[in-house]
Every structure is written in structure tokens, then in C-alpha cells.
Write a protein that holds these residues in place. Structure first.
Motif, PDB file in Angstrom:
ATOM      1  N   PRO A 260       5.000   0.341   0.677  1.00 17.91           N
ATOM      2  CA  PRO A 260       4.389   1.559   0.144  1.00 17.91           C
ATOM      3  C   PRO A 260       5.424   2.499  -0.479  1.00 17.91           C
ATOM      4  O   PRO A 260       6.543   2.611   0.011  1.00 17.91           O
ATOM      5  CB  PRO A 260       3.743   2.210   1.364  1.00 17.91           C
ATOM      6  CG  PRO A 260       4.455   1.636   2.534  1.00 17.91           C
ATOM      7  CD  PRO A 260       4.935   0.266   2.146  1.00 17.91           C
ATOM      8  N   PHE A 262       4.573   6.082  -1.376  1.00 17.31           N
ATOM      9  CA  PHE A 262       3.581   7.163  -1.442  1.00 17.31           C
ATOM     10  C   PHE A 262       3.970   8.224  -2.473  1.00 17.31           C
ATOM     11  O   PHE A 262       3.209   8.530  -3.384  1.00 17.31           O
ATOM     12  CB  PHE A 262       3.431   7.835  -0.078  1.00 17.31           C
ATOM     13  CG  PHE A 262       2.876   6.939   0.990  1.00 17.31           C
ATOM     14  CD1 PHE A 262       1.517   6.651   1.036  1.00 17.31           C
ATOM     15  CD2 PHE A 262       3.692   6.380   1.961  1.00 17.31           C
ATOM     16  CE1 PHE A 262       0.989   5.841   2.028  1.00 17.31           C
ATOM     17  CE2 PHE A 262       3.175   5.567   2.962  1.00 17.31           C
ATOM     18  CZ  PHE A 262       1.825   5.287   2.991  1.00 17.31           C
ATOM     19  N   GLN A 269       1.918   9.557 -11.234  1.00 16.09           N
ATOM     20  CA  GLN A 269       0.674  10.120 -11.773  1.00 16.09           C
ATOM     21  C   GLN A 269       0.911  11.494 -12.398  1.00 16.09           C
ATOM     22  O   GLN A 269       0.260  11.870 -13.372  1.00 16.09           O
ATOM     23  CB  GLN A 269      -0.410  10.209 -10.692  1.00 16.09           C
ATOM     24  CG  GLN A 269      -0.744   8.887 -10.032  1.00 16.09           C
ATOM     25  CD  GLN A 269      -1.056   7.792 -11.031  1.00 16.09           C
ATOM     26  OE1 GLN A 269      -1.836   7.997 -11.959  1.00 16.09           O
ATOM     27  NE2 GLN A 269      -0.438   6.635 -10.881  1.00 16.09           N
TER      28      GLN A 269
ATOM     29  N   LEU C 263      -5.785   9.979  -6.949  1.00 15.68           N
ATOM     30  CA  LEU C 263      -6.297   9.475  -5.676  1.00 15.68           C
ATOM     31  C   LEU C 263      -6.218   7.953  -5.619  1.00 15.68           C
ATOM     32  O   LEU C 263      -5.947   7.379  -4.568  1.00 15.68           O
ATOM     33  CB  LEU C 263      -7.736   9.943  -5.458  1.00 15.68           C
ATOM     34  CG  LEU C 263      -7.887  11.458  -5.253  1.00 15.68           C
ATOM     35  CD1 LEU C 263      -9.366  11.840  -5.283  1.00 15.68           C
ATOM     36  CD2 LEU C 263      -7.270  11.901  -3.931  1.00 15.68           C
ATOM     37  N   ALA C 265      -3.996   6.001  -7.006  1.00 16.36           N
ATOM     38  CA  ALA C 265      -2.617   5.581  -6.758  1.00 16.36           C
ATOM     39  C   ALA C 265      -2.252   5.779  -5.290  1.00 16.36           C
ATOM     40  O   ALA C 265      -1.565   4.944  -4.693  1.00 16.36           O
ATOM     41  CB  ALA C 265      -1.661   6.376  -7.653  1.00 16.36           C
ATOM     42  N   LEU C 266      -2.736   6.884  -4.708  1.00 15.61           N
ATOM     43  CA  LEU C 266      -2.432   7.124  -3.299  1.00 15.61           C
ATOM     44  C   LEU C 266      -3.183   6.126  -2.416  1.00 15.61           C
ATOM     45  O   LEU C 266      -2.615   5.570  -1.461  1.00 15.61           O
ATOM     46  CB  LEU C 266      -2.796   8.566  -2.924  1.00 15.61           C
ATOM     47  CG  LEU C 266      -2.560   8.971  -1.479  1.00 15.61           C
ATOM     48  CD1 LEU C 266      -1.143   8.661  -1.014  1.00 15.61           C
ATOM     49  CD2 LEU C 266      -2.843  10.460  -1.293  1.00 15.61           C
ATOM     50  N   ALA C 267      -4.452   5.877  -2.738  1.00 19.76           N
ATOM     51  CA  ALA C 267      -5.213   4.891  -1.966  1.00 19.76           C
ATOM     52  C   ALA C 267      -4.523   3.534  -2.027  1.00 19.76           C
ATOM     53  O   ALA C 267      -4.416   2.830  -1.016  1.00 19.76           O
ATOM     54  CB  ALA C 267      -6.647   4.799  -2.499  1.00 19.76           C
ATOM     55  N   GLN C 268      -4.020   3.182  -3.199  1.00 19.48           N
ATOM     56  CA  GLN C 268      -3.309   1.909  -3.336  1.00 19.48           C
ATOM     57  C   GLN C 268      -2.130   1.835  -2.360  1.00 19.48           C
ATOM     58  O   GLN C 268      -1.891   0.795  -1.726  1.00 19.48           O
ATOM     59  CB  GLN C 268      -2.818   1.786  -4.783  1.00 19.48           C
ATOM     60  CG  GLN C 268      -2.175   0.451  -5.107  1.00 19.48           C
ATOM     61  CD  GLN C 268      -1.726   0.377  -6.576  1.00 19.48           C
ATOM     62  OE1 GLN C 268      -2.152   1.182  -7.411  1.00 19.48           O
ATOM     63  NE2 GLN C 268      -0.885  -0.584  -6.883  1.00 19.48           N
ATOM     64  N   GLN C 269      -1.406   2.921  -2.233  1.00 19.26           N
ATOM     65  CA  GLN C 269      -0.268   2.928  -1.302  1.00 19.26           C
ATOM     66  C   GLN C 269      -0.730   2.790   0.143  1.00 19.26           C
ATOM     67  O   GLN C 269      -0.036   2.201   0.968  1.00 19.26           O
ATOM     68  CB  GLN C 269       0.564   4.209  -1.475  1.00 19.26           C
ATOM     69  CG  GLN C 269       1.103   4.411  -2.875  1.00 19.26           C
ATOM     70  CD  GLN C 269       1.830   3.200  -3.428  1.00 19.26           C
ATOM     71  OE1 GLN C 269       2.669   2.615  -2.743  1.00 19.26           O
ATOM     72  NE2 GLN C 269       1.493   2.791  -4.644  1.00 19.26           N
TER      73      GLN C 269
ATOM     74  N   GLU D 186     -12.170  10.675 -11.460  1.00 20.94           N
ATOM     75  CA  GLU D 186     -11.032   9.850 -11.868  1.00 20.94           C
ATOM     76  C   GLU D 186     -11.519   8.548 -12.527  1.00 20.94           C
ATOM     77  O   GLU D 186     -11.030   8.148 -13.587  1.00 20.94           O
ATOM     78  CB  GLU D 186     -10.223   9.540 -10.605  1.00 20.94           C
ATOM     79  CG  GLU D 186      -8.824   9.139 -10.804  1.00 20.94           C
ATOM     80  CD  GLU D 186      -8.007   9.380  -9.528  1.00 20.94           C
ATOM     81  OE1 GLU D 186      -7.851  10.531  -9.078  1.00 20.94           O
ATOM     82  OE2 GLU D 186      -7.512   8.392  -8.965  1.00 20.94           O
ATOM     83  N   LEU D 263      -5.645  11.655   1.662  1.00 19.55           N
ATOM     84  CA  LEU D 263      -6.453  11.872   0.470  1.00 19.55           C
ATOM     85  C   LEU D 263      -7.019  13.289   0.442  1.00 19.55           C
ATOM     86  O   LEU D 263      -7.121  13.906  -0.619  1.00 19.55           O
ATOM     87  CB  LEU D 263      -7.583  10.845   0.400  1.00 19.55           C
ATOM     88  CG  LEU D 263      -7.126   9.404   0.186  1.00 19.55           C
ATOM     89  CD1 LEU D 263      -8.306   8.445   0.373  1.00 19.55           C
ATOM     90  CD2 LEU D 263      -6.536   9.208  -1.207  1.00 19.55           C
ATOM     91  N   LEU D 266      -4.413  15.678  -0.836  1.00 24.35           N
ATOM     92  CA  LEU D 266      -4.201  15.544  -2.281  1.00 24.35           C
ATOM     93  C   LEU D 266      -5.392  16.118  -3.054  1.00 24.35           C
ATOM     94  O   LEU D 266      -5.217  16.833  -4.049  1.00 24.35           O
ATOM     95  CB  LEU D 266      -3.974  14.072  -2.640  1.00 24.35           C
ATOM     96  CG  LEU D 266      -3.753  13.771  -4.118  1.00 24.35           C
ATOM     97  CD1 LEU D 266      -2.651  14.637  -4.720  1.00 24.35           C
ATOM     98  CD2 LEU D 266      -3.416  12.294  -4.300  1.00 24.35           C
TER      99      LEU D 266
END
Lengths: 294, 294, 294, 294
Positions: A260, A262, A269, C263, C265-269, D186, D263, D266
Motif C-alpha cells: 500500500p 496510502f 490524485q 476515494l 485511489a484510497l480504496a485501492q490502497q 467520482e 474514507l 477523506l
């Protein structure tokens, strides 16, 4: 030494001039005829293809925009692999993903050729001044072999480990850079909003635990560092789209490694939002525009 | 000078000792009788309440965990405001939100008293050695007045601007710190995973654009910096829960100011995840444990 | 109709059986001999290469892991392009990036062949039951042409627009899915920690503005939805590594389009962190394990 | 029944009218004289203070902006606690943090009074129509006691568990809502950029695994849902600053509980960025403006 140099862009052009100054014999190739003629004026010999350029040289250098271009230059028709002799070393100074660097090294090895990754930092200023840092991924033997050539173009020639680790060093450094710059932009903007003089805040940060290259040498708040792009409308410097490319390489490598990142993904982004806003050509420190009105 | 000091914790205790060493006359108060008796052994005079402590002093210092404690010490029954004379200055070295600092200054002004915010950096080590940095929010006049007292406890006494800006400086610096540390952890872990020697990577970062206090002086990767908590199991240093407190102050101040802190908010969640994992007492550089197995 | 089907994995195998049941004549190819022999038992004709499989067919279907495999099957030696007749349509049901889909359509067009993207949702269960949803990117004419074939394998055959839009629909839907699942995991875990009965909380969310497929049909909190993977140890279902692949396609497409996906990109991490923890094979709803102890 | 109602804002005003319509006897208090006179016109009796309002009533309702106002109304001079009789129940329909709700319940209990948290969803429309949802944190006995009163103002009266759980349900639901709305924004923006018709994309999502209230009933893309604020310039609806308040409560509660909300934190910054851009009064679905130009 006899050197073939392929890729005469903003970086490659001045690098060739420094090789020539150092007394090397340089054959050059680029798709852009103007770039070739500039190099020829400086003393280089033009070649109509990578295949032709690499014939009879001691070492081959490539400086290209992305992995796909390196692949084409090496392996397409009339490419490097068609002309290069066994035992010769290819130094790729493009910034590409570590996995591609390793794959190219494998293809080279099949032909008895050594492939070394040696991405740079220092930008066009460092390329012109011959003060680049080269991050070299190579065996100890290959490193010893390429160091004298690279020394004509750079000040710090750092051995990072085996093939691919030069790229790893580059993307990990720039991952930190992309994060810290956005972090400094965030904190400087918050401080301004909360009523502290930005110059005072920068002074405190720079003598405290928040200090970093992004706050000291390249503070994104306008007017604090005379030599920084933030003091000249975010022109020049390291373009946002280039930072995006490097963060993309970092997050892609992380994806492959199931690791990861983060903050790196979020920073990516933020720069992407800048690019979407039409600011992709501005220096990456313009990320502060996401946080404050001018 | 005659000083009242309220709050004798890990920071306040050694600060009082340095005041005494500098020849000041110190009256102390704390709810913890043991802390008071330690200060008394060092030469301080005990007081049964803040109200009593501040009678007849030239300056009042407070060093407390959070804004709610400052409020109680100042304004509750038997608090500072009941005993303090007009014209006296209160120096609050607690780390609290800037809005509360301004509010306390307002309450003080109603009583003819001056309130100065002067949060510190340097930790318990700096408190013991008398080498703290004080970030002072005060008028020029008040700054000149408090500087000699603070000099007994610190090395850098920085004037940040009007009341509240000391707190702003502190939280903005620590916002950068929280982000850069997690960013360095992310990049060091990615580099390790991709096969570069962490010591080599740190060396490159520290001479390049990724350099920051978190990579140079306090690298989170174990074994790279002898003096850093990462080389002793993440003990000592600056606890994760304290970093969480400061990032909480930053994100709360940003919320009030309607100012986004994208990376800061995410970094806060990373430290919160550590705390949820039971690592809240470890040094904050242990955030690297979210990225790699030991 | 005579159909060539290339790619007999967990999805392709049952899809072929449904084509056969519907009376189509199917020639199959796969690198895995066992998968081929299973299809042959069900009535398909084996082919030694894509080139051979596509000779004389009315339509070609491909169901492959990633764009690179589609490229190889189409364009490598003994590939589809070597055997296919002008005027024939290729339906690719692989999930790949929209840009590759368009590129393949271009290559096909050069050969007088039509390429249609038709990724699916519904998983292996839907493939077996013939109830898949196909998201079709094609001209109106091509859509009309392929719909009857797809109807043998699916229940909803949706026309999304021109070539590539089938993939766009798929990755945009799964981008929302990846975000909402992690969001529900976050809120269910927070609720539990704050003392509300998770079943009561889910009931409220599901009749309120927080309701979503991830809370209603597939709640990640264990024991709330009998049919969901969360009620059987996160086995079966939609694997985390597959969600990672789709979020990777979404963030890559966003990168190319210079479009931020904060969001996503963060979810992917978050899913990448799961995968790093060794949970990549678990259903993606196991993301809740990042938020709570079992 | 005899009810005291304190707080006659956009929500409280219509709630009082529904109480009166149902035949209850209502004493009202608000700092805004105009709001009081409107309630009096509708049949309520004015009271000069909370203390006066609660004398002789069967139940007390409060509907206030934030926890600090609840505290003042309950515990300040001339507050509820000074006038209320033992055994009476206070129903607080404000949205506040669960910890404050529990603290108020404790203060009430010291006076022999019951405090019930009953935040609502449904907005000003639901308040006017008497169709609010009440999320009630109370003992089973208290829930039975307050349900008939709440039924005059709402359609769904849900028992969430002990005191504080009403607030937990509210903030957890809105945490999901804030995340899913930004996620839908998004994905819709990405899809548009990649060339799919937004109406087609919404149709697919709404029959697939991405479906959620934010895509179906309240899609942020303009023109897709007639009744949604996105079809009338993001006016009306649920204001961004209100969403920010609720996400702030969620992240604060998470901070106290040492529970990460990656999430959610963010998403909060995204709405904060909107607010910083001057869009805080727009419906929260205007978050899509961060992703696309109009």
C-alpha cells in the motif's frame, strides 16, 4: 570512449554536449531532425537509426520519455539490438518502472549485452551544468565500467544495487517528494488561514521537525524562496505532469508488489486534480493552488 | 522573578527545575502530590490551588494536557483568575487549539491580565536539557517581557505573531511532520519490497529532494539512525497518541477555518489505525509497521 | 450459429456450456488442456490455436484475464487475426481498460473485422446460471448482431454506447462498489465500537440514505446477511485481488484522462493493504478486517 | 400530553406544528422572538426561559444546532434542569456526538430525570410532513414512553439501543452517505470523461452492485433525477455544511474511539474543499463540482 546516445530531448541534448566536452566520441540518434542537427553542431556524429548509431561503440546511452520508447529503441526493427556487439553495455537514463528495467536487462543478456538503469535527478539545469545525480542499478563490475562515462555528465554517481534498483531509488525519492510538497502546501495554507505570517511559519518549520527540501529550498508559498518556481508564477522547475508520471510509476510498482502507498496515491490524485484544472505544465509546487486562492 | 508554575508532568517537572536553576522563585501546583513533592525537593514552594500559587507572582506559567485543563486551571473555583493581580502575564505552554488560546486571552483581558501562548517543541529531552523551542504568540511588548523567563528553559524563543500564532506554528509544523513521517515510511517500505538496500535508499533520499527531518534524523526504518526510536523498538521519542492529538488539533482548526487538509486527515487515520492496533504508546515512527512486517 | 470461444477459465467454461445448450456450434481454444477436454465433453470442438478456432465461424468470443492476453490471442502468431474472415465480429468479454478495447477495435477494423467489448457482471454463479449482465460497447448495428448470442449466456444485455463504453460502465460501477464496500465496513465497525448492535445499525442504514448494495445484499459485517461471504468466513464471492484489478483499471483510466479519483485511489490502497496482509484471495468484503478484530 | 419544546429553527418549527395538530399542549422557547411568535400563532404557549417552559410538562423536547447549545439549554441559569420535575423525560432530537448524549443523560440522572437521544432524518420536508425518522437511544421502558409523542412528528420511530445509540446510528448512516455520494460523483465524472452517456451509466449502476441511494434517488450528475437537487442547481436538499457537521461528528467519535475512518476523513476534506470554494450552502451532492466542469 566511443558512445552512442539515443534520445536528444531537454535532458539528452545537454548531456551529449557534456560528453563531447569531456572528449568522448558521440554518435547520436533522435526522431527529431532539429535535435540531431544541434548535437551535430556541438560535434556529434548523426546516425539514421539506433542500429547504425551503436555500431562499433564502447557504450550506449538512452534517454527517453517512457518504457515503451525504450522498448522500441532497443527491440524494434533497426533498433539497438540489431546493431550492438556482444559485451557492450547499455546505460538507460530514462525514468521507467523497475520491472521494465529488469525485463530489458533480460532481453539484453540474451544477446550477451549488459543493461544498466541509471535514472537521474537534477533536471535540465543539472543536465546543462553537468551536475546530475545518477542512480545506478548494476553489478559492481558494470558500475565500475559506466562510472567514468557518467562522471562526464553528473556529480554524484550512486550505486544503488542490482539492475532495477536505480529506478527504485528514483521513484521512492520522488514518492516522498510528491507527498512532502503537498504536505507543505497544506500546512502553509492552513497557517496563512489561521493568521500566522507565512515567512515566520516557514522559518520555524525549517528549523524544526517539519523541515524538508520542499519547505526549505522550494517552498510552494509564493515569495518565500527567491530561486523557487513559486516566486515566478510556478514556471520552470519540475512540471506537474512529470511528477504525475513518477507518482504513477511508484503506485504501479506498489500495485505489482501488493504494497500500500496510502499517501502517495492521494498525492497523485491531488496532482491529477491540478492537471484536470489545466495546470499540468506548471511546476508541481503549484499544488498549493488547490488549498488557497492567489 | 517570582513565577507560578501549574502542571508538573513529564514536561512541566523538568521545566520548573530549569527555572529554579536560573535563580527564579517558583510556586508550583499540580493535582499529583508526588509531582509537587519532587518540585519542592528541587526548591519550589508548594501551593494548594492555582489561586494561591499566583498570588504575588510576576508571571504565571501553565503546562497542561489539553484546552479543557487550561480552562479549569484558569477559570474554575480557586483558579488562576481568582488570585491573579491586574497587569500580570500568563504564559501557557500547553499545546491547544488556536481558537481556545484566543478565547483564554479574551477572558484574561477582561481581568486586566495578559495571556501569551508559547507551546514548545523538543520533547522531554529538551525540557530536561533546557533546550526547548518556544513558539510565542504575543504582542511585541509581551514577547519582550516573557522572553527572559522562557530563556531559562529553552534555546530558541521565536516570536510567531499575535496571540494564538504560537499554537498555529506548532500545529502546522507537526502537521508536516505527521505527513512526512508516514510518507517516508511508505517509501522506505516500498523500496525494501522492490529490492533496494534501505540504507542505500536513505542515503540517496537524504542527499536529494526527498530529504526531510523524518528521513535524516529520525528514519522510521529500523537500524538506520542509531539515535532514533526505530533503532530501539520504537520506544521513547514522540508517542503516537501525542502525534494523534496534534493532528487532531490541526484537522479541527482546519475544519473551523473551512480549509481542506487532505494528507493531514489521511495521516491522522494512519496513526489512528496504529492506536487501534494497540501501538499508541510507541513512537510515531512506528507507523512503518502499517507498511511492512518486522 | 457457429461460435469460436477462446478462454475457458472459471467464467469461460460455464459460458461455453450455455452456448452449447442454446444450440450453438462452438469451437474452443485454451492453453489448459483440461479445460478444453471439459468443454469437449459438453459438446464443443477443440482447436489447437485461435487461428484454427476462428475459421469459418459467425462470431468469435474471448474471455481472458487481462489486456495483454487479449492482445496475444488476437495478434500473435497463430492468433485470431490470422484466421478470421472479413466481416466477422469479435466479442471480448474480458475486463480490460477502455483504451485497449478501442485499440483492439482499431486493429480489427484494419482487417475488416468488428470488435465489440462486452464485459460481464454476475460472477461465476451468473456464468453457470446463464444470468450474466453484459455491458456492450458497440455500434447499434453490431449490438443488434451480437445480442442473440449473448442472450444464451446472460439475462441483461445492455447497450452502453460505442466501442469501449462497455468497459467504462464496468469499471465505473466497480469503482463505486469498491468505495461503498469499504465505506460500509468503516461505518459498521465504528458503530460496533460505539456500542450499537450491528444488526440494528444495518437495519437503519438499509431503510435510510446510507443504503447500498454493499449494506443490503452483501453487508461485510459477519452474520448479518446469510447469503453473503461475510457469513462464511469471506470465502467465495468476489476476490480482493479481482477488486484490486478493477480499481487498478479505473485509476489507470483516470490517470490517462487526467481525472482525479480521490476515494477510488484510497480504496485501492485499502484492498492493497489486505492483499499485502495475505488476504488477497478472500472476498473483497473482508476489507472490514482492516477496521475491526474478529 | 403537555410538552415543552425548545429550539424553533427550520426543523423545530414544523415539528411543533405537528405536535399541536396531534392535540398536544405545547410550551415553546427560543432566543428568536419571531420563531416564538410563529409557534404561538399555531397554538403554542410562549415561555421566557427553558426553566419556565418545562414547568408542569410531561415531556421535554430539544432541537438545537450543536452539543454546546444543548448543554446551555439544560444546565445554564434558567435552564431546563432548574425547572424540571423528577421523573420527567427529556428527548433531544439535535444531532450531537454520542459522548455528549451520554454525558447529558448522566447529568439528567443526577436530578432524577431521563434523557433520551432521538436524532432525526428526513430534513425540513419530513419535519413539515410529519414523516421524520427518529433514531432513539433509550431504555426499552423510556422508548415505550416517548414513542407516542414522536409518532406525532415522524413515521418511523426506531429503537437503536441504550442512550447514545440514536446518535451513533445517525452519524454512521451519514458517514456512509457522505462517502457514497462522493464516490458516485467520482464515478459519474470519470464515466462522462471516458465517453459513456451519464444516463446510461446511472441506469447500469442502479441495476448493479454499485447501486445506492446516492445513485438512485439523489444522483449528483445534473439532469438524471428530476426530484434531486442536482436538477435544480444544487439548491435545497441537505447542505454541504450540514454534511460537514455530521462527518465531523463521525470523525471526532472515531478519534475518541481510536477507530480509523480512512474514507470518511477523506470525504470530509472533499466537502471542506467545497466549503472553502464558497459552496457550503449548496446541497452536498454538489461535491461533483470538484470532479467536473459544469
Amino acid at each position: 570512449m566511443k558512445v552512442a546516445f539515443i534520445g536528444l530531448g531537454n535532458m539528452g541534448g545537454p548531456m551529449v554536449r557534456n560528453l563531447l566536452k569531456a572528449g568522448h566520441d558521440v554518435a547520436v540518434h533522435d526522431l527529431d531532425a532539429h535535435a540531431v542537427s544541434e548535437a551535430v553542431k556541438a560535434g556529434a556524429a548523426p546516425a539514421l537509426s539506433p542500429k547504425v548509431a551503436v555500431q562499433g561503440v564502447d557504450v550506449v546511452m538512452t534517454m527517453l520519455p517512457a518504457a515503451q520508447h525504450v522498448r522500441t529503441v532497443l527491440a524494434a526493427d533497426n533498433g539497438v539490438f540489431e546493431g550492438i556487439a556482444r559485451g557492450i553495455t547499455i546505460i538507460d537514463s530514462s525514468t521507467i518502472d523497475p520491472a521494465s528495467a529488469k525485463a530489458f536487462a533480460g532481453l539484453a543478456a540474451e544477446r550477451g549485452v549488459t543493461f544498466v538503469d541509471a535514472p537521474v535527478s537534477g533536471g535540465t539545469g543539472g543536465a546543462a551544468a553537468g551536475t546530475l545525480t545518477f542512480m545506478v542499478g548494476a553489478s559492481a563490475e558494470s558500475y565500475a565500467h559506466v562510472k567514468p562515462v557518467l562522471s562526464a555528465m553528473g556529480k554524484n554517481i550512486v550505486h544503488c544495487g542490482e539492475t532495477g534498483t536505480g529506478q527504485v531509488a528514483k521513484i521512492c525519492n520522488n514518492l516522498i517528494l510528491g507527498i512532502t510538497m503537498a504536505g507543505v502546501a497544506e500546512a502553509m495554507s492552513l497557517g496563512e488561514r489561521l493568521g500566522i505570517d507565512p515567512a515566520v511559519l516557514a522559518g520555524i518549520v525549517n528549523t524544526s521537525t517539519g523541515r524538508c527540501w520542499s519547505s526549505e529550498a522550494y517552498n510552494p508559498f509564493p515569495g518565500l524562496v527567491d530561486a523557487a518556481p513559486s516566486s515566478r508564477g510556478y514556471t520552470g522547475g519540475f512540471g506537474t505532469d512529470l511528477m504525475l508520471k513518477d507518482l504513477g510509476l511508484a503506485s504501479d510498482a506498489a500495485k505489482l508488489a501488493r504494497q500500500p502507498v496510502f499517501l502517495g496515491a492521494l498525492a497523485q490524485q491531488l496532482y491529477q486534480a491540478m492537471s484536470a484544472n489545466g495546470d499540468g505544465k506548471l511546476d508541481f509546487s503549484a499544488v498549493i493552488k488547490l488549498y488557497r486562492k492567489d
